[in-house]
Design an enzyme around this catalytic site. Structure first.
Site, PDB file in Angstrom:
ATOM      1  N   ASP A 144       0.846  -1.190   0.000  1.00  0.00           N
ATOM      2  CA  ASP A 144       0.000   0.000   0.000  1.00  0.00           C
ATOM      3  C   ASP A 144       0.882   1.240   0.000  1.00  0.00           C
ATOM      4  O   ASP A 144       1.994   1.230   0.557  1.00  0.00           O
ATOM      5  CB  ASP A 144      -0.915   0.031   1.226  1.00  0.00           C
ATOM      6  CG  ASP A 144      -1.930  -1.099   1.231  1.00  0.00           C
ATOM      7  OD1 ASP A 144      -2.406  -1.461   0.138  1.00  0.00           O
ATOM      8  OD2 ASP A 144      -2.237  -1.623   2.309  1.00  0.00           O
ATOM      9  N   ASP A 178      -7.128  -1.329  -4.439  1.00  0.00           N
ATOM     10  CA  ASP A 178      -8.180  -0.959  -3.495  1.00  0.00           C
ATOM     11  C   ASP A 178      -9.083   0.119  -4.087  1.00  0.00           C
ATOM     12  O   ASP A 178     -10.309   0.091  -3.918  1.00  0.00           O
ATOM     13  CB  ASP A 178      -7.571  -0.429  -2.189  1.00  0.00           C
ATOM     14  CG  ASP A 178      -6.762  -1.482  -1.456  1.00  0.00           C
ATOM     15  OD1 ASP A 178      -7.093  -2.678  -1.569  1.00  0.00           O
ATOM     16  OD2 ASP A 178      -5.796  -1.111  -0.767  1.00  0.00           O
TER      17      ASP A 178
END
Length: 205
Positions: A144, A178
């Site tokens: 991420d 995401d």
């Protein structure tokens, strides 16, 4: 909308997602951060579990999660194929394609990254290290990097439970995959009637 066009969306999202992740993994140490704007930063973190860092407890929790993701992607893939076959709306196909691409992007990390990279603790990871990766297959961590701390400060004391506490909005760090999932779900929620026109007509009748 054809399956070929949906496939193009999936491939584009996957390419962007994986190129960004590969760059971050091979140029940033874990926790390293670059401030782009006051409200947007590139912050390298790794997610071992589900959304918001939630984990399945136990020795085999990570493996169970990865296998669950694999079965989920098969279900989403069937949903996409079936929707195209039945002439589903363009909005529906685009939404499912985005959700599929996002889920697939994170599965690549979970399945392969533990084998492909060394760890990132205190240094930049190596791709295909001689001594092997930081973990085994199916035990990789999701990369991420997108962080949007839009507001930071102490909440008013009159707010129940959190009043007086220091708070950051938006706290979670996420990735392109995401984002694709979130956008796909948001489209389905906002344009529900256009996404499921036949279903809506039957309900009215």
């Amino acid at each position: 909308m054809s399956l070929k066009k949906a496939g193009i969306i999936i491939v584009l999202v996957l390419l962007i997602d994986q190129i960004v992740k590969l760059y971050i993994k091979t140029h940033f140490a874990l926790g390293e951060e670059i401030e782009v704007f006051d409200w947007f930063r590139i912050l390298f973190v790794e997610n071992e579990g589900m959304a918001w860092g939630t984990k399945i407890p136990g020795e085999h929790g990570k493996l169970i999660l990865t296998l669950f993701r694999l079965f989920a992607i098969l279900g989403i893939g069937w949903w996409l194929w079936d929707s195209v076959k039945k002439g589903g709306s363009r909005i529906l196909i685009i939404s499912i394609a985005l959700i599929f691409a996002g889920a697939f992007g994170n599965i690549i990390d979970s399945v392969f990254y533990g084998v492909l990279f060394s760890d990132s603790y205190g240094h930049v990871a190596t791709f295909l290290p001689e001594g092997g990766g930081y973990s085994s297959i199916f035990h990789g961590k999701v990369v991420d990097m997108l962080y949007f701390p839009l507001w930071k400060g102490y909440l008013p004391t009159w707010i129940p439970l959190w009043g007086g506490n220091y708070f950051t909005f938006f706290e979670p760090v996420f990735n392109i995959a995401d984002s694709a999932i979130s956008v796909g779900v948001a489209i389905l929620l906002i344009f529900n009637k256009k996404a499921f026109p036949k279903h809506q007509e039957k309900e009215i009748e």
